[in-house]
Scaffold this motif. Structure first.
Motif, PDB file in Angstrom:
ATOM      1  N   LYS A 290      13.850  39.019  -4.184  1.00  0.00           N
ATOM      2  CA  LYS A 290      12.608  39.633  -4.689  1.00  0.00           C
ATOM      3  C   LYS A 290      12.413  40.990  -4.024  1.00  0.00           C
ATOM      4  O   LYS A 290      13.254  41.436  -3.251  1.00  0.00           O
ATOM      5  CB  LYS A 290      11.425  38.732  -4.325  1.00  0.00           C
ATOM      6  CG  LYS A 290      11.587  37.298  -4.753  1.00  0.00           C
ATOM      7  CD  LYS A 290      11.200  37.149  -6.195  1.00  0.00           C
ATOM      8  CE  LYS A 290      11.049  35.693  -6.566  1.00  0.00           C
ATOM      9  NZ  LYS A 290      10.791  35.520  -7.985  1.00  0.00           N
TER      10      LYS A 290
ATOM     11  N   LEU B  69       7.643  40.000  -5.275  1.00  0.00           N
ATOM     12  CA  LEU B  69       7.541  40.717  -6.549  1.00  0.00           C
ATOM     13  C   LEU B  69       8.888  40.645  -7.272  1.00  0.00           C
ATOM     14  O   LEU B  69       9.936  40.745  -6.632  1.00  0.00           O
ATOM     15  CB  LEU B  69       7.166  42.187  -6.308  1.00  0.00           C
ATOM     16  CG  LEU B  69       5.858  42.398  -5.561  1.00  0.00           C
ATOM     17  CD1 LEU B  69       5.662  43.868  -5.233  1.00  0.00           C
ATOM     18  CD2 LEU B  69       4.690  41.892  -6.406  1.00  0.00           C
TER      19      LEU B  69
ATOM     20  N   GLU C  54       6.217  45.577 -12.004  1.00  0.00           N
ATOM     21  CA  GLU C  54       5.325  44.858 -11.076  1.00  0.00           C
ATOM     22  C   GLU C  54       5.213  45.612  -9.757  1.00  0.00           C
ATOM     23  O   GLU C  54       4.136  45.694  -9.153  1.00  0.00           O
ATOM     24  CB  GLU C  54       5.837  43.432 -10.822  1.00  0.00           C
ATOM     25  CG  GLU C  54       5.890  42.538 -12.062  1.00  0.00           C
ATOM     26  CD  GLU C  54       7.144  42.734 -12.919  1.00  0.00           C
ATOM     27  OE1 GLU C  54       8.015  43.559 -12.539  1.00  0.00           O
ATOM     28  OE2 GLU C  54       7.258  42.089 -13.971  1.00  0.00           O
ATOM     29  N   VAL C  55       6.328  46.186  -9.304  1.00  0.00           N
ATOM     30  CA  VAL C  55       6.314  46.974  -8.062  1.00  0.00           C
ATOM     31  C   VAL C  55       5.465  48.227  -8.262  1.00  0.00           C
ATOM     32  O   VAL C  55       4.626  48.576  -7.430  1.00  0.00           O
ATOM     33  CB  VAL C  55       7.759  47.358  -7.663  1.00  0.00           C
ATOM     34  CG1 VAL C  55       7.767  48.359  -6.525  1.00  0.00           C
ATOM     35  CG2 VAL C  55       8.551  46.110  -7.297  1.00  0.00           C
TER      36      VAL C  55
END
Ligand code: SF4
Ligand code: SF4
Length: 358
Positions: free
Chosen positions: A258, A284, A293-294
């Protein structure tokens, strides 16, 4: 009889950089009177000699093909004075000796897709590690994360609207290159390595791998009649340090590798002491090619910092003033007991004995 000749050193280090500098920089080296920034992306240096130099800074994608480098060199020949340099954050700088050359140079750079900015209180280009292109152990493509994120932060690069400068970094493994940053995006493995026992005896130097583990979780073992290794999964903290010396201990995983986000690191001694960054978001998804998402979490942190920090507070100063509870409230990130650990107990917890570590 001839005397034996001294063998000449063939490793002579980096070349003297002065031969590559703009002539006015050589002439005024170490003898500047002052400098200022007439606009974002432009530095203006004035020497005691009266000479003036304008430096125009543009962002690049760092991993560049030969055509892009030729394009930049062509711009340097036509619109600047044929001298460029790269900063540590992969920005390119063009030096000119006349203010009249600055505007046409900026127009040409921006028309060619290179944003001008990255100076002062901007979000400058993200320093990143090599990723899939050059390294043999990455869990993500650091340069890809940077490209996706800087596309989203394009305007923050071109403006100087942050409370202080924002230095960001990405690292594609947990253990090697990368450094302290205001915001750092770092790979986070969440499962111990999977061992291919058929290959360990052929590929790995087992004592070196055992010694490499910071929590002494690896032991030699015989598996199916072959010498191999085993992992005590209760001890393993999924750091990935055993994977580089022993590739059959594969830790990269499409689902369980992740990305985590750390904040508040600072290398410089300016105004306040250097600080270590702390993890504020974990797990994430490692989601190429745009890592949305990051990007969402980074933008949320930047927005809270920009809105709430006082002038000249770096990220670490801001968090120090408001405290961690308010940091999590303002960024609306979920807090868990696994976050912001500062590892003060590392001496007692980790394998720090010189007898079994290299
Ligand atoms: S951060 Fe790790 S994986 Fe990335 S280039 Fe450096 S050593 Fe390789
Ligand atoms: S991943 Fe790290 S902690 Fe786990 S076995 Fe390998 S070196 Fe040890």
């Amino acid at each position: 009889m001839s005397q034996p000749q001294m063998r000449r050193a063939i490793e002579c280090g980096v070349p003297d950089n002065r031969q590559f500098l703009h002539p006015l920089l050589v002439k005024n080296y170490g003898n500047w009177k002052y400098h200022d920034r007439p606009r974002p992306g432009v530095l203006h240096h004035v020497g005691h000699s009266g000479d003036e130099v304008w430096t125009v800074r543009a962002g690049t994608q760092r991993q560049m093909d030969v055509y892009t480098i030729r394009k930049l060199c062509d711009i340097a020949d036509r619109f600047a004075e044929s001298h460029v340099r790269f900063t540590i954050r992969s920005n390119i700088e063009f030096m000119v000796s006349s203010f009249a050359k600055v505007a046409p140079l900026i127009s040409e750079l921006e028309a060619s897709g290179f944003p001008v900015g990255g100076t002062g209180n901007s979000v400058s280009m993200i320093a990143h590690t090599q990723g899939w292109l050059h390294c043999d152990i990455p869990g993500t493509d650091a340069s890809g994360v940077v490209k996706a994120l800087m596309d989203d932060l394009y305007d923050e690069f071109r403006r100087e609207e942050m409370p202080n400068r924002v230095h960001m970094s990405t690292s594609c493994c947990e253990i090697n290159c990368g450094g302290q940053a205001d915001i750092a995006i770092i790979v986070q493995h969440t499962k111990p390595p999977k061992i291919n026992h058929d290959l360990v005896a052929n590929v790995c130097e087992r004592p070196a791998v055992v010694a490499r583990c910071p929590v002494a979780a690896i032991r030699p073992a015989m598996v199916n009649g072959k010498p191999s290794l085993e992992i005590d999964e209760k001890k393993c903290m999924c750091c990935g340090a055993c994977y580089p010396p022993c590739p059959p201990m594969q830790i990269n995983d499409p689902e369980y590798s992740k990305l985590a986000i750390w904040v508040g690191g600072k290398n410089s001694n300016a105004r306040a002491k250097p600080t270590f960054m702390k993890m504020v978001a974990a797990g994430l998804p490692n989601n190429p090619p745009r890592w949305p998402e990051v990007s969402e979490v980074v933008k949320r942190i930047l927005h809270a910092y920009k809105t709430d920090a006082r002038a000249w507070e770096r990220m670490s100063d801001w968090i120090e003033r408001i405290g961690w509870p308010r940091f999590f409230e303002q960024t609306e990130l979920p807090f868990t007991k696994y976050l912001i650990d500062d590892w003060r107990g590392a001496r007692a917890n980790l394998n720090a004995s010189t007898h079994i570590r290299f």
